[in-house]
Write an enzyme that holds these catalytic residues in place. Structure first.
Site, PDB file in Angstrom:
ATOM      1  N   LYS A  99       0.862  -1.184   0.000  1.00  0.00           N
ATOM      2  CA  LYS A  99       0.000   0.000   0.000  1.00  0.00           C
ATOM      3  C   LYS A  99       0.906   1.243   0.000  1.00  0.00           C
ATOM      4  O   LYS A  99       1.140   1.864   1.036  1.00  0.00           O
ATOM      5  CB  LYS A  99      -0.907  -0.036   1.237  1.00  0.00           C
ATOM      6  CG  LYS A  99      -1.984   1.023   1.288  1.00  0.00           C
ATOM      7  CD  LYS A  99      -2.841   0.828   2.543  1.00  0.00           C
ATOM      8  CE  LYS A  99      -3.941   1.871   2.626  1.00  0.00           C
ATOM      9  NZ  LYS A  99      -4.774   1.695   3.851  1.00  0.00           N
ATOM     10  N   GLU A 161     -20.115 -48.604  20.068  1.00  0.00           N
ATOM     11  CA  GLU A 161     -20.648 -48.328  21.393  1.00  0.00           C
ATOM     12  C   GLU A 161     -20.065 -47.012  21.914  1.00  0.00           C
ATOM     13  O   GLU A 161     -18.947 -46.637  21.566  1.00  0.00           O
ATOM     14  CB  GLU A 161     -20.313 -49.468  22.354  1.00  0.00           C
ATOM     15  CG  GLU A 161     -21.021 -50.775  22.011  1.00  0.00           C
ATOM     16  CD  GLU A 161     -22.530 -50.606  21.954  1.00  0.00           C
ATOM     17  OE1 GLU A 161     -23.106 -50.049  22.919  1.00  0.00           O
ATOM     18  OE2 GLU A 161     -23.133 -51.000  20.938  1.00  0.00           O
ATOM     19  N   PHE A 171     -23.155 -45.050  18.401  1.00  0.00           N
ATOM     20  CA  PHE A 171     -22.682 -44.007  17.494  1.00  0.00           C
ATOM     21  C   PHE A 171     -22.504 -44.536  16.077  1.00  0.00           C
ATOM     22  O   PHE A 171     -22.237 -45.719  15.866  1.00  0.00           O
ATOM     23  CB  PHE A 171     -21.324 -43.469  17.960  1.00  0.00           C
ATOM     24  CG  PHE A 171     -21.416 -42.382  18.993  1.00  0.00           C
ATOM     25  CD1 PHE A 171     -21.324 -41.051  18.626  1.00  0.00           C
ATOM     26  CD2 PHE A 171     -21.598 -42.693  20.337  1.00  0.00           C
ATOM     27  CE1 PHE A 171     -21.401 -40.045  19.574  1.00  0.00           C
ATOM     28  CE2 PHE A 171     -21.678 -41.702  21.290  1.00  0.00           C
ATOM     29  CZ  PHE A 171     -21.578 -40.369  20.908  1.00  0.00           C
ATOM     30  N   PHE A 240     -12.285 -47.722  17.492  1.00  0.00           N
ATOM     31  CA  PHE A 240     -13.096 -47.345  16.332  1.00  0.00           C
ATOM     32  C   PHE A 240     -12.400 -46.262  15.499  1.00  0.00           C
ATOM     33  O   PHE A 240     -12.558 -46.227  14.278  1.00  0.00           O
ATOM     34  CB  PHE A 240     -14.497 -46.884  16.767  1.00  0.00           C
ATOM     35  CG  PHE A 240     -14.533 -45.659  17.649  1.00  0.00           C
ATOM     36  CD1 PHE A 240     -14.605 -44.395  17.094  1.00  0.00           C
ATOM     37  CD2 PHE A 240     -14.520 -45.780  19.035  1.00  0.00           C
ATOM     38  CE1 PHE A 240     -14.659 -43.268  17.895  1.00  0.00           C
ATOM     39  CE2 PHE A 240     -14.568 -44.663  19.850  1.00  0.00           C
ATOM     40  CZ  PHE A 240     -14.637 -43.401  19.282  1.00  0.00           C
TER      41      PHE A 240
END
Length: 270
Positions: A99, A161, A171, A240
């Site tokens: 600028k 679970e 889930f 998981f």
């Protein structure tokens, strides 16, 4: 990595905090370095594997002039954001916005800001045990895409679970591998925003949730802050998560444990 450099593209626009800047406008100057693999473009003359720098300069000018922002940081960030959006082959970008007519009333050459971003791989765990669970996961993935986060791989959806000792419904869980130019903290904030948009309310720790988005890994980053720990501290304890990870990235190395996901999964499964 190969680099395309664009230096000192001049544009006239109406960015600035002061009313006179928005009324009279001023000159701005943009320079950038874009990193991407140029092999295919160079050897096969494949223009789709290249960035058309003429078109890019025209796009920058259009984007730059279509709004009036208070801060040059905002304008520079938007240029980087839209460049990554329109040119997926770009892997890294460093942009400087100057600028030179900044109203400081002192003798200077220019004021400038520089934004530097690169794409990274990350892994996100998704979970839901309220309402239409699989639809919730899909909506979350769609919202990631809508924010410019590229989905590289999706694991299968597992029925699991609950973890954490709170009695609740089972889930639906999944892991996705993504590519994003967002830094880790910004990516976390994006995940929290998506959770909020989908209606998640945090009431019970490890309790029922409409959607849960956990940031597992960002490349090999190791990070510890009040808001974010990387890698996610419970990866090696959640079968998981490891099962989904080993489906899509079995050889990814845990940056702290120094073991591939496949080995961590096999060890916990036993």
């Amino acid at each position: 990595m190969d680099q395309l450099q664009i230096k000192d593209l001049e544009m006239f626009a109406y960015h600035g905090l002061f009313p006179s800047e928005k009324e009279l406008g001023q000159k701005f100057v943009v320079s950038a370095i874009l990193s991407y693999d140029m092999t295919k473009a160079a050897t096969d003359l494949d223009l789709t594997a290249s960035v058309h720098y003429g078109e890019l300069c025209q796009q920058w000018t259009t984007w730059f002039q279509e709004t009036s922002e208070d801060l040059i940081e905002t304008v520079a960030y938007k240029l980087v954001e839209r460049t990554f959006e329109f040119y997926p082959l770009v892997q890294e970008m460093k942009l400087e916005l100057k600028k030179p007519w900044a109203p400081v009333h002192l003798s200077l050459d220019t004021c400038s800001v520089t934004i530097h971003r690169r794409k990274q791989r990350a892994f996100i765990a998704l979970g839901s045990n309220m309402g239409d669970k699989q639809a919730n996961l899909k909506q979350a993935i769609d919202k990631l895409r809508a924010r410019g986060i590229h989905i590289l791989k999706e694991s299968s959806v597992l029925a699991t679970e609950p973890w954490g000792g709170v009695e609740q419904d089972s889930f639906a869980n999944q892991v996705v591998e993504v590519e994003t130019w967002l830094p880790a903290q910004d990516l976390l904030e994006t995940l929290l925003a998506i959770e909020s948009e989908l209606g998640r309310v945090r009431e019970v720790h490890w309790g029922p949730r409409l959607i849960d988005l956990d940031l597992l890994f960002v490349e090999d980053q190791i990070l510890y802050t009040d808001d974010l720990i990387l890698p996610h501290p419970y990866i090696a304890e959640r079968l998981f998560v490891l099962e989904s990870l080993q489906e899509i990235a079995p050889h990814f190395i845990h940056p702290i444990l120094k073991q591939p996901i496949r080995n961590l999964y096999d060890a916990l499964k036993k």
